[in-house]
Structure formats: structure tokens, C-alpha cells
Write a protein that holds these residues in place. Structure first.
Motif, PDB file in Angstrom:
ATOM      1  N   ASN A 567       0.834  -1.203   0.000  1.00  0.00           N
ATOM      2  CA  ASN A 567       0.000   0.000   0.000  1.00  0.00           C
ATOM      3  C   ASN A 567       0.871   1.256   0.000  1.00  0.00           C
ATOM      4  O   ASN A 567       1.906   1.297   0.658  1.00  0.00           O
ATOM      5  CB  ASN A 567      -0.900  -0.031   1.249  1.00  0.00           C
ATOM      6  N   HIS A 568       0.426   2.275  -0.732  1.00  0.00           N
ATOM      7  CA  HIS A 568       1.249   3.475  -0.887  1.00  0.00           C
ATOM      8  C   HIS A 568       1.338   4.316   0.388  1.00  0.00           C
ATOM      9  O   HIS A 568       2.220   5.149   0.506  1.00  0.00           O
ATOM     10  CB  HIS A 568       0.695   4.342  -2.018  1.00  0.00           C
ATOM     11  N   GLN A 569       0.413   4.148   1.301  1.00  0.00           N
ATOM     12  CA  GLN A 569       0.490   4.952   2.523  1.00  0.00           C
ATOM     13  C   GLN A 569       1.156   4.188   3.665  1.00  0.00           C
ATOM     14  O   GLN A 569       1.953   4.749   4.411  1.00  0.00           O
ATOM     15  CB  GLN A 569      -0.910   5.398   2.985  1.00  0.00           C
ATOM     16  N   THR A 570       0.818   2.908   3.820  1.00  0.00           N
ATOM     17  CA  THR A 570       1.348   2.167   4.973  1.00  0.00           C
ATOM     18  C   THR A 570       2.465   1.199   4.585  1.00  0.00           C
ATOM     19  O   THR A 570       3.098   0.615   5.465  1.00  0.00           O
ATOM     20  CB  THR A 570       0.239   1.322   5.640  1.00  0.00           C
ATOM     21  N   ASN A 571       2.662   0.981   3.291  1.00  0.00           N
ATOM     22  CA  ASN A 571       3.627  -0.012   2.779  1.00  0.00           C
ATOM     23  C   ASN A 571       3.252  -1.449   3.142  1.00  0.00           C
ATOM     24  O   ASN A 571       4.047  -2.364   2.975  1.00  0.00           O
ATOM     25  CB  ASN A 571       5.053   0.267   3.290  1.00  0.00           C
ATOM     26  N   ARG A 572       2.039  -1.641   3.623  1.00  0.00           N
ATOM     27  CA  ARG A 572       1.637  -2.986   4.033  1.00  0.00           C
ATOM     28  C   ARG A 572       1.350  -3.849   2.810  1.00  0.00           C
ATOM     29  O   ARG A 572       0.773  -3.377   1.830  1.00  0.00           O
ATOM     30  CB  ARG A 572       0.375  -2.898   4.899  1.00  0.00           C
ATOM     31  N   ILE A 573       1.762  -5.101   2.904  1.00  0.00           N
ATOM     32  CA  ILE A 573       1.479  -6.032   1.811  1.00  0.00           C
ATOM     33  C   ILE A 573       0.215  -6.809   2.176  1.00  0.00           C
ATOM     34  O   ILE A 573       0.187  -7.532   3.175  1.00  0.00           O
ATOM     35  CB  ILE A 573       2.676  -6.974   1.584  1.00  0.00           C
ATOM     36  N   GLU A 591      -8.325   2.142  -7.212  1.00  0.00           N
ATOM     37  CA  GLU A 591      -7.376   3.261  -7.156  1.00  0.00           C
ATOM     38  C   GLU A 591      -6.001   2.635  -7.353  1.00  0.00           C
ATOM     39  O   GLU A 591      -5.229   2.485  -6.420  1.00  0.00           O
ATOM     40  CB  GLU A 591      -7.500   3.902  -5.762  1.00  0.00           C
ATOM     41  N   ILE A 592      -5.736   2.181  -8.566  1.00  0.00           N
ATOM     42  CA  ILE A 592      -4.614   1.279  -8.804  1.00  0.00           C
ATOM     43  C   ILE A 592      -4.201   1.412 -10.269  1.00  0.00           C
ATOM     44  O   ILE A 592      -5.000   1.862 -11.091  1.00  0.00           O
ATOM     45  CB  ILE A 592      -5.080  -0.180  -8.465  1.00  0.00           C
ATOM     46  N   GLN A 593      -2.969   1.027 -10.588  1.00  0.00           N
ATOM     47  CA  GLN A 593      -2.575   0.944 -11.996  1.00  0.00           C
ATOM     48  C   GLN A 593      -2.896  -0.481 -12.469  1.00  0.00           C
ATOM     49  O   GLN A 593      -2.174  -1.425 -12.131  1.00  0.00           O
ATOM     50  CB  GLN A 593      -1.074   1.246 -12.120  1.00  0.00           C
ATOM     51  N   PRO A 594      -3.961  -0.644 -13.250  1.00  0.00           N
ATOM     52  CA  PRO A 594      -4.355  -2.021 -13.605  1.00  0.00           C
ATOM     53  C   PRO A 594      -3.308  -2.742 -14.442  1.00  0.00           C
ATOM     54  O   PRO A 594      -3.255  -3.967 -14.428  1.00  0.00           O
ATOM     55  CB  PRO A 594      -5.650  -1.840 -14.402  1.00  0.00           C
ATOM     56  N   LYS A 595      -2.453  -1.967 -15.137  1.00  0.00           N
ATOM     57  CA  LYS A 595      -1.479  -2.694 -15.965  1.00  0.00           C
ATOM     58  C   LYS A 595      -0.435  -3.399 -15.099  1.00  0.00           C
ATOM     59  O   LYS A 595       0.272  -4.274 -15.583  1.00  0.00           O
ATOM     60  CB  LYS A 595      -0.862  -1.781 -17.026  1.00  0.00           C
ATOM     61  N   ASP A 596      -0.360  -3.037 -13.824  1.00  0.00           N
ATOM     62  CA  ASP A 596       0.542  -3.748 -12.909  1.00  0.00           C
ATOM     63  C   ASP A 596      -0.110  -4.987 -12.296  1.00  0.00           C
ATOM     64  O   ASP A 596       0.509  -5.695 -11.502  1.00  0.00           O
ATOM     65  CB  ASP A 596       0.998  -2.810 -11.779  1.00  0.00           C
ATOM     66  N   MET A 597      -1.367  -5.219 -12.610  1.00  0.00           N
ATOM     67  CA  MET A 597      -2.041  -6.403 -12.042  1.00  0.00           C
ATOM     68  C   MET A 597      -1.809  -7.597 -12.964  1.00  0.00           C
ATOM     69  O   MET A 597      -1.767  -7.440 -14.186  1.00  0.00           O
ATOM     70  CB  MET A 597      -3.560  -6.156 -11.929  1.00  0.00           C
ATOM     71  N   SER A 598      -1.692  -8.791 -12.358  1.00  0.00           N
ATOM     72  CA  SER A 598      -1.532  -9.994 -13.185  1.00  0.00           C
ATOM     73  C   SER A 598      -2.888 -10.345 -13.807  1.00  0.00           C
ATOM     74  O   SER A 598      -3.937  -9.860 -13.354  1.00  0.00           O
ATOM     75  CB  SER A 598      -1.045 -11.162 -12.322  1.00  0.00           C
ATOM     76  N   ASP A 599      -2.855 -11.219 -14.808  1.00  0.00           N
ATOM     77  CA  ASP A 599      -4.121 -11.645 -15.428  1.00  0.00           C
ATOM     78  C   ASP A 599      -5.023 -12.302 -14.396  1.00  0.00           C
ATOM     79  O   ASP A 599      -6.241 -12.133 -14.396  1.00  0.00           O
ATOM     80  CB  ASP A 599      -3.844 -12.618 -16.583  1.00  0.00           C
ATOM     81  N   GLU A 600      -4.399 -13.064 -13.496  1.00  0.00           N
ATOM     82  CA  GLU A 600      -5.185 -13.755 -12.470  1.00  0.00           C
ATOM     83  C   GLU A 600      -5.872 -12.730 -11.554  1.00  0.00           C
ATOM     84  O   GLU A 600      -7.040 -12.873 -11.198  1.00  0.00           O
ATOM     85  CB  GLU A 600      -4.245 -14.652 -11.662  1.00  0.00           C
ATOM     86  N   GLU A 601      -5.122 -11.696 -11.215  1.00  0.00           N
ATOM     87  CA  GLU A 601      -5.706 -10.659 -10.347  1.00  0.00           C
ATOM     88  C   GLU A 601      -6.839  -9.929 -11.063  1.00  0.00           C
ATOM     89  O   GLU A 601      -7.857  -9.582 -10.458  1.00  0.00           O
ATOM     90  CB  GLU A 601      -4.631  -9.652  -9.926  1.00  0.00           C
ATOM     91  N   LYS A 602      -6.618  -9.693 -12.350  1.00  0.00           N
ATOM     92  CA  LYS A 602      -7.683  -9.006 -13.107  1.00  0.00           C
ATOM     93  C   LYS A 602      -8.944  -9.875 -13.156  1.00  0.00           C
ATOM     94  O   LYS A 602     -10.059  -9.373 -13.028  1.00  0.00           O
ATOM     95  CB  LYS A 602      -7.201  -8.696 -14.521  1.00  0.00           C
ATOM     96  N   GLU A 603      -8.728 -11.158 -13.335  1.00  0.00           N
ATOM     97  CA  GLU A 603      -9.877 -12.073 -13.409  1.00  0.00           C
ATOM     98  C   GLU A 603     -10.606 -12.103 -12.056  1.00  0.00           C
ATOM     99  O   GLU A 603     -11.839 -12.071 -11.991  1.00  0.00           O
ATOM    100  CB  GLU A 603      -9.376 -13.480 -13.812  1.00  0.00           C
ATOM    101  N   GLN A 604      -9.815 -12.152 -10.988  1.00  0.00           N
ATOM    102  CA  GLN A 604     -10.394 -12.146  -9.632  1.00  0.00           C
ATOM    103  C   GLN A 604     -11.222 -10.857  -9.431  1.00  0.00           C
ATOM    104  O   GLN A 604     -12.325 -10.893  -8.876  1.00  0.00           O
ATOM    105  CB  GLN A 604      -9.222 -12.160  -8.640  1.00  0.00           C
ATOM    106  N   THR A 605     -10.693  -9.744  -9.918  1.00  0.00           N
ATOM    107  CA  THR A 605     -11.387  -8.462  -9.753  1.00  0.00           C
ATOM    108  C   THR A 605     -12.641  -8.412 -10.625  1.00  0.00           C
ATOM    109  O   THR A 605     -13.679  -7.891 -10.208  1.00  0.00           O
ATOM    110  CB  THR A 605     -10.434  -7.300 -10.112  1.00  0.00           C
ATOM    111  N   ARG A 606     -12.520  -8.978 -11.830  1.00  0.00           N
ATOM    112  CA  ARG A 606     -13.696  -9.001 -12.718  1.00  0.00           C
ATOM    113  C   ARG A 606     -14.853  -9.722 -12.026  1.00  0.00           C
ATOM    114  O   ARG A 606     -15.997  -9.263 -12.029  1.00  0.00           O
ATOM    115  CB  ARG A 606     -13.314  -9.713 -14.021  1.00  0.00           C
ATOM    116  N   ARG A 607     -14.535 -10.864 -11.379  1.00  0.00           N
ATOM    117  CA  ARG A 607     -15.590 -11.624 -10.687  1.00  0.00           C
ATOM    118  C   ARG A 607     -16.147 -10.811  -9.515  1.00  0.00           C
ATOM    119  O   ARG A 607     -17.342 -10.770  -9.261  1.00  0.00           O
ATOM    120  CB  ARG A 607     -15.030 -12.958 -10.175  1.00  0.00           C
ATOM    121  N   ALA A 608     -15.218 -10.128  -8.805  1.00  0.00           N
ATOM    122  CA  ALA A 608     -15.663  -9.349  -7.636  1.00  0.00           C
ATOM    123  C   ALA A 608     -16.592  -8.213  -8.070  1.00  0.00           C
ATOM    124  O   ALA A 608     -17.622  -7.964  -7.432  1.00  0.00           O
ATOM    125  CB  ALA A 608     -14.454  -8.777  -6.895  1.00  0.00           C
TER     126      ALA A 608
END
Ligand code: DGJ
Length: 734
Positions: A567-573, A591-608
Motif C-alpha cells: 500500500n502506498h500509505q502504509t507499505n503494508r502487503i 485506485e490502482i494501476q491495472p497494468k501492474d495487475m496480473s491476469d489472475e488478479e484481473k480475473e479475480q477483480t472481474r468476478r468481484a
């Protein structure tokens, strides 16, 4: 104590009447406020609490041991705190007010307003004390309107919106406090003797540190589901003061209103001074009951477009900060559209011609697109959004300028500045606040929005930011004798401008942002659809901040975004699953740069996102039940939303600490229909196997007595294990 000999009962309901009344009963479905209005005498407070009828109202006066004015004024018996004080034109510093009239009227919005007019016994000085109720709502709004016919201005030196005596009895007050990136934290404490003051003096924003809302638990420590609690919310975007005076009587004395410090107001003959509303509610269902009352009232009567579901958006800020360019915006728009989002918001950095906005030290006020970054301008971005089937939104900060800007070069007289002194500059070393008391500045701010909307009617959303407090006391517009009007007139000007904007653009979605959560207040929200809870997007810390914020504000208004890890404020993973599960408990966005997300993460987000759209009406329009507080440090936190008809619910559970072999509490659910059968579906599942109760059906009665066990961790492959666990369960009945 004065005995009641004659009771003429006025129960306020729809309809218009002008009746003399001795007992005034302001009633809502579940609450009553009773006042004693005898002509020529001060208006008396009799009762505020559970709904009363019949004999209780008739006899209530005989059951109290002390009597207090409903709107105490300063002057006679000056030892006591007062809601109002004034200096008359002849220098007399006292008020002595008696009731002269009681009226009720029905407003076009269906609300009923009762006005008790009080007149000074010697001076032509008048205060209307108003009470507003809405059908079906358990909130009473109270405010005053002061006027006079004295020859010269009367100086108002205190002007609270309302006062409430609270019977002593181990009374606890819950309030929100914090700071930038740590807003909305909950603090609860018993009321001390003497004064407890909650105040704001920022000038422009007012909810970073403390908030202008409180919960008053009448029987010891506040409980989420039971107990008598009064909620009070001062609906004002400017400096406020909430005060509990505990003197030698049997009562605490609660006052709330505009902070009068350095703000005395010279009221001219015939001019009216209207205070903001103090919204009061009462519940015997504990803190949660008060929250639900505020949320319902807020959605139905205060929040802009409170009845419309909010879109899922991507905001560019944490993805690219000031690094705006056309291809980058296009890529972000495509990514959010692919993930099922509905709106893209271009944040700071798109404007400035002579001074291009490369960082926070220039250009505010120069709201012209920087074509070196965006060759096809905003039009081009709107077209891209349209071609992708999403809407477009844009960031502005219209109340501000920088000393490095074309606006400031042309109009140095527009800024707030003390005479004979240099201006004090804020963010970026150059930020300045525009003087909204000045009608020309009001026009300028209106035109920022109007020009954008006229040129680009496709714009669907505006993020309205405010990143500076008032940094020196001085209005270049006000006369020397009215410099103390600065804070009040700033907010009058802001409100006027926002009213104009809303009249012309009622359907535009506008977010109130102010360096994060500086504008979470019911005074500002009639003009805004939502607010940015905090610049801190760390999911774990958001659980605490959103928990506190939910005391007074509904999920539909709380912008809650999935951001990067670390995270950009707390550096927490924090794993995406947990970030998503937290963001989905408010108005979901990214509030993220989607091009830094993996395909799996994008798919997970699409479902969410797809699942969020299904639960959106429950989250955004449902009733909140807070179940396990993160502040109790039990290792987990949990809350749920229940649809108004109790058919469906969404349950959230987040682990807040990670220890081996933890014993976490089993969380009981709440708010369900005991007789309905609810089928459980887990959303955002990452586990290799479903939960044992997936697809199974339980009665509301069982769930509310027992809850469901939450596994301590996720059943995932070794390489995917981490120190977080969270669950979102959808409960559906037939
Ligand atoms: C402060 C806001 O809170 C952020 O979200 C972002 O919009 C920046 N301002 C932009 O300068």
C-alpha cells in the motif's frame, strides 16, 4: 417547577396550522420531543426519547425534577452556558426571550416544520426555533433563525443550532477523531465534569480530526444492538463546536452549532441569520439503531441522489499520480472496462497552459486542458470512454488557486489574505484559498463546473477536492468591521455556489474530497453524492476508519477503493482478496494501476465487480448491523448489511490479527428475519474447496443466535498462503 394547569396539545403532523399551544409534541414514528410553549415565557424542554402518547404527554411535566429552557440565551443568570449570546445596538449584552407564536407547516418535500418564535421582552430581537420531521424518519432537525429591528447591527457572539439537556446516568459519548490518512477513528468515554468540547477551526474542511457528530449512550458504555442512545449530527461544512457542560444540576447540557470563535456576526436590521440544522435521533437499539436512523434519513433526505445506486469506478490517482497522458488514460479506461467497471475518473494533473500542472505547486484555477498531455483534450477522453461503454469523470479543486497560476496573476484580490500581511501559502508551498464570500469568486467557482459541463456534457462524475485550510484570517472582500464574518461567509458562499450547481446539474455525480476525508459531514452532503473516506487506502486501516465513519454515514456515500500492494500509505502487503473484501463493504471502486495487475488478479477483480453489482442494492440501500468491532481487539471484525425487506443480506468478516491457533469469537448475525430461511453463498472465494456451509440454508433465528464459524485461514496452495483471512457471504431467502 411551574405546574401545568392547561394543556393544549399540538401534535405535529402533515398540514398547515397556526395555533397557540402549550405543549408542543414533535413526533416521529418511534420518538417524541416534547416542549412547553407558554406565551411570554421561555420555551421549555420537557422530554426527548421514545415515542409518547396519551397520559404520558399529559403527565410528563410532573415526573421531572428540573426544568430547562429549550434554547437557553445569555444574560440573566449568566453563570450557565447558553446557546445564544448577542450584543444589542446599545451595548446591552443580555437576552430575555419569551414565546410569541407556535406554527407548523408542511414543506414541498413532505416534511413538517414547527416554528416557535421567541421575542426579547425589551428589544425588538427575535429567534425562531425550528423543528423538522419527515414521514417515516426518526430524525428531528432543529435550527434557528435570528432577526431584529434594532437601529444598528446587533453582534451575535454565540449562535448554536440546538441544545439538549441529558439526564445524568453513566452517560458515555462516542465521537470520531483522527488526522489526515487516519480519519474516522472511534473514541468513547464517559462524560467528565465541567466542559467537554469537540471543535473544528480548519475554516474550509471539518472532518479530518474530530467530527461534528456524536452518539450519546445513556446507560453506560455503548452497545451495538441495545440500549438507549441519542445521536446528534451538526449538518455544517465549516467550523463547529459541540459542547457538553456538566454542572451541578442532574443534567449534562449539550450544545451544538457553528464555532463562534473569531466569528462574531454583525447582523443588520431586517437581515436573517440562519444556523445549520442539528439532526437528532434516538434509538433503543443501541449505537447500531442510531446509525440506521441516520443512514435512512441521510439517503432519503440529505445525500444528493441518495436513492440511486453508485457506479463501480477506477480513479487514476494512485495509479499514475500527476503523470497524466492520453495513452495512459486510454489504457486505464480499457482495463477498468474489461474488468466490468462502469466509470473512469481522471484525477489531478490534466490542466494548466502557462503553468502545466506537473506537481502540486502550480496551476489551480487554470482549468484549461494541458494539450501537451492530452492532445485530443477531454472530448477525446470522453469519446474513448464512450467507445468502451463506460462513463468519464474528472478531478477539480475549484475553491483554490496557486500563487503560480494565471488566475492568481489576474486576480490576486480573489484570495483569502489578511490586510497588511503576505498571504500564507499551503500545499506545494503555493496553494491559496479563494474568498468565497466574494460573489465574483462564487461565479468563478460555479463557472468551473458549468464550463466543463457545457463543453463536455458527457462528464458523468466530478471529484471536487479541497486541499487547504483557511491559512490566515482575512477577507479582501469584506469591510474592515466585518472581518469576523470570514469563516461563516466562506461557507455561505460555498453553499450558494453548490446550490446553483445542483440546480443546473442534479444528476451529475459529485464526490466531496478534501485531502481524503475532510468533508464527511451532513452539511455538505446535500450537494454531493459521496465522499472520499481517506487518502489512506490500506485495507486493514480502512476497516477501522470505515467502521467509525459508518456510525453516521451510509455505505452508499463512502468511497472505498481497491489499491496496490504494498500500500502506498502504509507499505503494508495485503492480498487482493482482503483488499477487495474490505472495499466491497462501501461504494466499491479501484485506485490502482491495472497494468501492474496480473491476469489472475484481473480475473479475480472481474468476478468481484460482477458480484458487487449483485449485492450493490443491499450494501448501498440496506441497513447496517455492526457485529464485532475492530476496536475491541478480538482478532477479527465483522459487519453486515440487510435489505430493508430482510430478504437478503451480505455478511463481512475480516481477520485483523494473525497469530497461530488463535481463538476467535464466533460472530452472531443480526437484523435478519428469524423466520426466514437464508441460503449461504460465499463471494470472492479463493479457497480450493467451498466452505462446509456453502449452498446450505439456515434460519435467521439460528444465524442470529449462533452465526457461522469462519476458518482461521484460507484453504489455498502453499505458495498462495499469507497472513490475512476474510470472507464475504451472501445470504438469500426466497
Ligand atoms: C488529495 C485527494 O485526497 C487525493 O485523492 C488526490 O485527488 C489528490 N488530492 C490530488 O492532488
Amino acid at each position: 417547577m411551574r405546574k401545568l394547569t392547561l394543556i393544549s396539545l399540538l401534535t405535529l403532523s402533515a398540514g398547515c396550522m397556526s395555533v397557540y399551544a402549550e405543549t408542543v409534541h414533535v413526533s416521529t414514528p418511534k420518538t417524541s420531543l416534547v416542549l412547553d410553549a407558554v406565551k411570554g415565557e421561555p420555551l421549555k424542554f420537557v422530554y426527548y426519547g421514545n415515542s409518547l402518547g396519551g397520559n404520558d404527554i399529559t403527565n410528563i411535566n410532573s415526573a421531572v425534577n428540573q426544568e430547562f429552557d429549550a434554547y437557553p440565551v445569555y444574560g440573566l443568570w449568566p453563570q450557565k452556558e447558553a446557546a445564544m449570546s448577542a450584543v444589542h445596538a446599545d451595548g446591552n449584552m443580555t437576552l430575555d426571550m419569551g414565546v410569541s407564536d407556535v406554527r407548523t407547516r408542511t414543506e414541498p418535500d413532505g416534511s413538517t416544520v414547527t416554528t416557535v418564535t421567541m421575542a426579547d421582552k425589551v428589544y425588538p430581537f427575535y429567534v425562531d426555533v425550528n423543528y423538522r420531521t419527515y414521514p417515516g424518519s426518526d430524525v428531528i432537525e432543529t435550527w434557528t433563525v435570528t432577526s431584529h429591528d434594532e437601529k444598528k447591527p446587533v453582534t451575535l457572539t454565540r449562535f448554536m443550532s440546538g441544545y439538549l439537556p441529558i439526564r445524568r446516568n453513566d452517560v458515555h459519548v462516542s465521537q470520531l477523531y483522527g488526522s489526515w490518512a487516519n480519519e474516522g477513528k472511534v473514541e468513547e468515554a464517559p462524560l467528565p465534569h465541567n466542559l467537554k468540547v469537540i471543535k473544528n477551526k480548519d475554516g474550509a474542511r471539518n472532518s479530518h480530526t474530530s467530527h461534528s457528530e456524536v452518539m450519546i449512550s445513556l446507560d453506560g458504555k455503548g452497545n451495538e444492538q441495545s440500549g438507549r442512545v441519542i445521536g446528534a449530527a451538526l449538518c455544517y461544512g465549516g467550523n463547529y463546536k459541540l459542547m457538553f457542560d456538566t454542572d451541578d444540576s442532574d443534567y449534562h447540557h449539550f450544545f451544538a452549532g457553528i464555532n463562534e470563535e473569531n466569528s462574531s456576526y454583525n447582523l443588520k436590521k431586517g437581515e436573517k441569520f440562519e444556523t445549520p440544522a442539528l439532526a437528532l435521533t434516538y434509538s433503543e437499539e443501541g449505537l447500531g439503531g442510531v446509525s440506521r436512523n441516520f443512514h435512512k434519513w441521510g439517503r432519503e433526505h440529505r445525500l444528493a441522489n441518495g436513492d440511486k445506486l453508485r457506479k463501480v469506478l477506477l480513479n487514476s490517482w494512485e495509479g499514475v499520480y500527476f503523470d497524466i497522458n492520453e495513452s495512459g488514460m486510454g489504457q486505464m479506461m480499457k482495463d477498468i472496462a474489461d474488468m466490468g467497471g462502469e466509470l473512469f475518473v481522471m484525477d489531478d494533473g490534466w490542466f494548466g497552459v502557462k503553468y502545466p500542472r506537473k506537481n502540486d505547486s502550480t496551476s489551480l484555477g487554470d482549468w484549461t486542458v494541458d494539450t501537451s498531455k492530452l492532445p485530443n483534450g477531454i472530448k477525446g477522453l470522453c469519446e474513448t470512454a464512450d467507445s468502451l461503454g463506460i462513463r468519464f469523470g474528472i478531478w477539480i479543486e475549484p475553491e483554490m488557486t496557486n500563487s503560480k497560476s494565471e488566475l492568481y496573476e489576474k486576480h490576486p484580490e480573489y484570495i483569502i489574505k489578511a490586510s497588511n500581511r503576505d498571504a500564507v501559502e499551503g500545499r506545494g508551498g503555493t496553494q491559496l484559498v479563494l474568498d468565497l464570500a466574494n460573489p465574483k469568486v462564487q461565479d468563478l467557482v460555479f463557472n468551473v463546473v458549468d464550463t466543463l459541463m457545457t463543453n463536455y456534457p458527457e462528464i458523468d462524475y466530478i471529484k471536487w477536492d479541497a486541499n487547504a485550510p483557511i491559512m490566515n484570517h482575512g477577507s479582501q472582500y469584506q469591510t474592515a468591521d466585518n472581518q469576523s464574518h470570514l469563516y461563516i461567509d466562506y461557507h455561505k458562499g460555498l453553499e450558494k455556489t453548490l446550490q446553483r450547481i445542483r440546480e443546473k446539474y442534479p444528476d451529475l455525480t459529485i464526490q466531496a474530497c478534501a485531502s481524503g476525508g475532510g468533508r464527511a459531514n451532513w452539511g455538505i452532503l446535500p450537494y454531493f453524492d459521496e465522499f472520499w473516506v481517506s487518502d489512506n487506502t490500506d485495507a486493514l486501516q480502512r476497516i477501522y476508519m470505515q467502521w467509525g465513519t459508518s456510525y453516521f454515514f451510509p455505505a452508499i456515500a463512502m468511497a472505498s477503493h481497491i489499491s496496490a500492494s504494498p500500500n502506498h500509505q502504509t507499505n503494508r502487503i495485503v492480498p487482493l482478496k482482503y483488499r477487495t473484501d474490505v472495499a466491497m463493504s462501501g461504494r466499491l471502486g479501484m485506485e490502482i494501476q491495472p497494468k501492474d495487475m496480473s491476469d489472475e488478479e484481473k480475473e479475480q477483480t472481474r468476478r468481484a465487480i460482477s458480484d458487487y453489482k449483485k449485492i450493490r442494492p443491499i450494501v448501498q440501500q440496506g441497513d447496517i448491523y455492526r457485529l464485532l468491532s475492530p476496536y475491541d481487539q478480538k482478532g477479527a471484525a465483522s459487519l453486515m448489511y440487510v435489505s430493508p425487506d430482510k430478504k437478503d443480506a451480505v455478511y463481512y468478516w475480516w481477520k485483523t490479527e494473525q497469530f497461530v491457533n488463535q481463538q476467535l469469537p464466533r460472530v452472531k448475525m443480526a437484523g435478519l428475519d428469524p423466520d426466514k430461511e437464508y441460503t449461504v453463498t460465499e463471494l470472492n472465494r479463493v479457497d480450493n474447496a467451498p466452505l462446509p456451509y456453502e449452498g446450505k440454508t439456515f434460519s435467521g433465528r439460528y444465524l442470529m443466535s449462533n452465526g457461522l464459524e469462519m476458518p482461521l485461514s484460507h484453504n489455498v496452495d502453499w505458495n498462495k498462503r499469507n497472513d490475512y483471512a476474510s470472507r464475504v457471504l451472501l445470504l438469500q431467502s426466497k
